[in-house]
Write a protein that holds these residues in place. Structure first.
Motif, PDB file in Angstrom:
ATOM      1  N   ALA A   1       0.831  -1.197   0.000  1.00 25.86           N
ATOM      2  CA  ALA A   1       0.000   0.000   0.000  1.00 25.86           C
ATOM      3  C   ALA A   1       0.868   1.251   0.000  1.00 25.86           C
ATOM      4  CB  ALA A   1      -0.905  -0.006   1.220  1.00 25.86           C
ATOM      5  N   SER A   2       0.384   2.290  -0.631  1.00 23.76           N
ATOM      6  CA  SER A   2       1.099   3.563  -0.676  1.00 23.76           C
ATOM      7  C   SER A   2       0.093   4.697  -0.816  1.00 23.76           C
ATOM      8  CB  SER A   2       2.086   3.585  -1.846  1.00 23.76           C
ATOM      9  OG  SER A   2       1.386   3.437  -3.074  1.00 23.76           O
ATOM     10  N   GLY A   3       0.593   5.925  -0.621  1.00 16.96           N
ATOM     11  CA  GLY A   3      -0.251   7.092  -0.831  1.00 16.96           C
ATOM     12  C   GLY A   3      -0.719   7.772   0.436  1.00 16.96           C
ATOM     13  N   GLY A   4      -0.384   7.219   1.586  1.00 20.05           N
ATOM     14  CA  GLY A   4      -0.782   7.853   2.827  1.00 20.05           C
ATOM     15  C   GLY A   4      -0.026   9.152   3.058  1.00 20.05           C
ATOM     16  N   GLY A   5      -0.472   9.890   4.068  1.00 19.22           N
ATOM     17  CA  GLY A   5       0.193  11.136   4.379  1.00 19.22           C
ATOM     18  C   GLY A   5      -0.636  11.980   5.318  1.00 19.22           C
ATOM     19  N   LEU A   6      -0.253  13.233   5.404  1.00 20.55           N
ATOM     20  CA  LEU A   6      -0.927  14.196   6.265  1.00 20.55           C
ATOM     21  C   LEU A   6      -1.775  15.134   5.406  1.00 20.55           C
ATOM     22  CD1 LEU A   6      -1.311  15.644   9.018  1.00 20.55           C
ATOM     23  CD2 LEU A   6       0.761  16.949   8.477  1.00 20.55           C
ATOM     24  N   VAL A   7      -3.017  15.311   5.792  1.00 19.28           N
ATOM     25  CA  VAL A   7      -3.920  16.168   5.029  1.00 19.28           C
ATOM     26  C   VAL A   7      -4.832  16.901   6.000  1.00 19.28           C
ATOM     27  CG1 VAL A   7      -5.651  14.354   4.725  1.00 19.28           C
ATOM     28  CG2 VAL A   7      -5.522  16.221   3.061  1.00 19.28           C
ATOM     29  N   GLN A   8      -5.281  18.066   5.617  1.00 17.65           N
ATOM     30  CA  GLN A   8      -6.208  18.808   6.456  1.00 17.65           C
ATOM     31  C   GLN A   8      -7.628  18.275   6.300  1.00 17.65           C
ATOM     32  OE1 GLN A   8      -5.721  22.981   5.442  1.00 17.65           O
ATOM     33  NE2 GLN A   8      -4.284  23.259   7.130  1.00 17.65           N
ATOM     34  N   ALA A   9      -8.425  18.482   7.312  1.00 15.97           N
ATOM     35  CA  ALA A   9      -9.824  18.071   7.252  1.00 15.97           C
ATOM     36  C   ALA A   9     -10.486  18.703   6.026  1.00 15.97           C
ATOM     37  CB  ALA A   9     -10.552  18.478   8.524  1.00 15.97           C
TER      38      ALA A   9
ATOM     39  N   VAL B   1     -14.100  -8.958   7.357  1.00 14.55           N
ATOM     40  CA  VAL B   1     -12.769  -8.715   7.944  1.00 14.55           C
ATOM     41  C   VAL B   1     -12.000 -10.034   8.035  1.00 14.55           C
ATOM     42  CG1 VAL B   1     -11.505  -7.380   9.685  1.00 14.55           C
ATOM     43  CG2 VAL B   1     -13.933  -6.955   9.340  1.00 14.55           C
ATOM     44  N   ALA B   2     -12.100 -10.834   7.010  1.00 15.09           N
ATOM     45  CA  ALA B   2     -11.395 -12.118   6.986  1.00 15.09           C
ATOM     46  C   ALA B   2     -10.829 -12.382   5.591  1.00 15.09           C
ATOM     47  CB  ALA B   2     -12.331 -13.247   7.417  1.00 15.09           C
ATOM     48  N   PRO B   3      -9.949 -11.494   5.113  1.00  9.59           N
ATOM     49  CA  PRO B   3      -9.339 -11.737   3.802  1.00  9.59           C
ATOM     50  C   PRO B   3      -8.290 -12.831   3.893  1.00  9.59           C
ATOM     51  CG  PRO B   3      -8.332  -9.836   4.825  1.00  9.59           C
ATOM     52  CD  PRO B   3      -9.426 -10.273   5.737  1.00  9.59           C
ATOM     53  N   ASP B   4      -7.836 -13.273   2.745  1.00 12.35           N
ATOM     54  CA  ASP B   4      -6.803 -14.307   2.710  1.00 12.35           C
ATOM     55  C   ASP B   4      -5.396 -13.719   2.814  1.00 12.35           C
ATOM     56  OD1 ASP B   4      -8.825 -15.919   0.231  1.00 12.35           O
ATOM     57  OD2 ASP B   4      -8.680 -16.377   2.365  1.00 12.35           O
ATOM     58  N   HIS B   5      -5.234 -12.509   2.338  1.00 20.76           N
ATOM     59  CA  HIS B   5      -3.908 -11.885   2.301  1.00 20.76           C
ATOM     60  C   HIS B   5      -3.996 -10.446   2.781  1.00 20.76           C
ATOM     61  CE1 HIS B   5      -2.528 -15.290  -0.154  1.00 20.76           C
ATOM     62  NE2 HIS B   5      -3.634 -15.143  -0.849  1.00 20.76           N
ATOM     63  N   TRP B   6      -3.070 -10.071   3.635  1.00 24.57           N
ATOM     64  CA  TRP B   6      -2.980  -8.708   4.137  1.00 24.57           C
ATOM     65  C   TRP B   6      -1.751  -8.025   3.564  1.00 24.57           C
ATOM     66  CZ3 TRP B   6      -6.715  -6.302   6.772  1.00 24.57           C
ATOM     67  CH2 TRP B   6      -7.633  -7.071   7.497  1.00 24.57           C
ATOM     68  N   GLY B   7      -1.885  -6.740   3.304  1.00 22.61           N
ATOM     69  CA  GLY B   7      -0.744  -5.952   2.885  1.00 22.61           C
ATOM     70  C   GLY B   7      -0.208  -5.130   4.046  1.00 22.61           C
ATOM     71  N   GLN B   8       0.897  -4.468   3.788  1.00 25.87           N
ATOM     72  CA  GLN B   8       1.438  -3.551   4.775  1.00 25.87           C
ATOM     73  C   GLN B   8       0.568  -2.310   4.858  1.00 25.87           C
ATOM     74  OE1 GLN B   8       5.372  -3.131   3.017  1.00 25.87           O
ATOM     75  NE2 GLN B   8       6.246  -4.337   4.678  1.00 25.87           N
ATOM     76  N   GLY B   9       0.617  -1.632   5.952  1.00 23.10           N
ATOM     77  CA  GLY B   9      -0.212  -0.465   6.135  1.00 23.10           C
ATOM     78  C   GLY B   9       0.453   0.813   5.680  1.00 23.10           C
ATOM     79  N   THR B  10      -0.381   1.829   5.511  1.00 23.51           N
ATOM     80  CA  THR B  10       0.102   3.167   5.209  1.00 23.51           C
ATOM     81  C   THR B  10      -0.651   4.143   6.109  1.00 23.51           C
ATOM     82  OG1 THR B  10       0.510   4.773   3.433  1.00 23.51           O
ATOM     83  CG2 THR B  10      -1.527   3.515   3.290  1.00 23.51           C
ATOM     84  N   GLN B  11       0.092   5.069   6.701  1.00 22.51           N
ATOM     85  CA  GLN B  11      -0.499   5.972   7.682  1.00 22.51           C
ATOM     86  C   GLN B  11      -1.229   7.121   6.995  1.00 22.51           C
ATOM     87  OE1 GLN B  11      -0.416   5.919  11.277  1.00 22.51           O
ATOM     88  NE2 GLN B  11      -1.896   7.601  11.014  1.00 22.51           N
ATOM     89  N   VAL B  12      -2.441   7.371   7.450  1.00 22.78           N
ATOM     90  CA  VAL B  12      -3.214   8.534   7.017  1.00 22.78           C
ATOM     91  C   VAL B  12      -3.518   9.364   8.263  1.00 22.78           C
ATOM     92  CG1 VAL B  12      -5.395   9.344   6.062  1.00 22.78           C
ATOM     93  CG2 VAL B  12      -4.220   7.402   5.010  1.00 22.78           C
ATOM     94  N   THR B  13      -3.125  10.626   8.216  1.00 22.57           N
ATOM     95  CA  THR B  13      -3.383  11.529   9.336  1.00 22.57           C
ATOM     96  C   THR B  13      -4.153  12.736   8.830  1.00 22.57           C
ATOM     97  OG1 THR B  13      -1.336  10.830  10.427  1.00 22.57           O
ATOM     98  CG2 THR B  13      -2.349  12.880  11.189  1.00 22.57           C
ATOM     99  N   VAL B  14      -5.293  12.997   9.450  1.00 22.49           N
ATOM    100  CA  VAL B  14      -6.132  14.121   9.052  1.00 22.49           C
ATOM    101  C   VAL B  14      -6.139  15.126  10.198  1.00 22.49           C
ATOM    102  CG1 VAL B  14      -8.381  14.856   8.220  1.00 22.49           C
ATOM    103  CG2 VAL B  14      -7.555  12.551   7.691  1.00 22.49           C
ATOM    104  N   SER B  15      -5.640  16.303   9.918  1.00 22.16           N
ATOM    105  CA  SER B  15      -5.579  17.335  10.949  1.00 22.16           C
ATOM    106  C   SER B  15      -6.832  18.202  10.914  1.00 22.16           C
ATOM    107  CB  SER B  15      -4.341  18.200  10.745  1.00 22.16           C
ATOM    108  OG  SER B  15      -4.422  18.878   9.510  1.00 22.16           O
ATOM    109  N   SER B  16      -7.208  18.695  12.084  1.00 27.59           N
ATOM    110  CA  SER B  16      -8.426  19.515  12.179  1.00 27.59           C
ATOM    111  C   SER B  16      -8.125  20.987  11.964  1.00 27.59           C
ATOM    112  CB  SER B  16      -9.080  19.318  13.546  1.00 27.59           C
ATOM    113  OG  SER B  16      -8.160  19.637  14.567  1.00 27.59           O
TER     114      SER B  16
END
Length: 121
Positions: free
Chosen positions: A5-13, A106-121
């Motif tokens: 997974a990719s594309g996470g980041g910090l974004v404003q509300a 919530v029972a898939p066969d394969h999981w990927g790595q996570g990507t952090q998403v942070t939404v600031s107020s």
């Protein structure tokens, strides 16, 4: 078998982000694919699922109308377009592959790595 997974980041509300997940090691053309998220201290939450040919989608109640899942079969990939983001959307987002029903449960066969998403107020 890898789901990256990719594309996470910090974004404003109110802003938008697009997550991508690329599968490698095997073909997932016959699999459903989906997205989940997990915030600190909370259980992993189902976000969205798409079936093997992209013809059916399913969303968690918390993201309906704001998030859109899509898949690119040729690229063995799935994307999650997130609009109108809220601070409560802050979490680590995971992609996954498996049966359409399994993903929804919530029972898939394969999981990927996570990507952090942070939404600031």
């Amino acid at each position: 078998v890898q789901l990256q997974a990719s594309g996470g980041g910090l974004v404003q509300a109110g802003g938008s982000l697009r997550l991508s997940c690329a599968a490698s090691g095997r073909t997932f053309s016959s699999y459903g694919m989906g997205w989940f998220r997990q915030a600190p201290g909370k259980e992993r939450e189902f976000i969205a699922a798409v079936n093997w040919n992209g013809g059916s989608t399913y969303y968690g109640d918390s993201v309906k109308g704001r998030f859109t899942i899509s898949r690119d079969g040729a690229k063995n990939a799935v994307a999650l377009q997130m609009n109108s983001l809220k601070p409560e959307d802050t979490a680590v987002y995971y992609c996954a592959a498996g049966s359409f029903i399994g993903i929804r449960n919530v029972a898939p066969d394969h999981w990927g790595q996570g990507t952090q998403v942070t939404v600031s107020s």
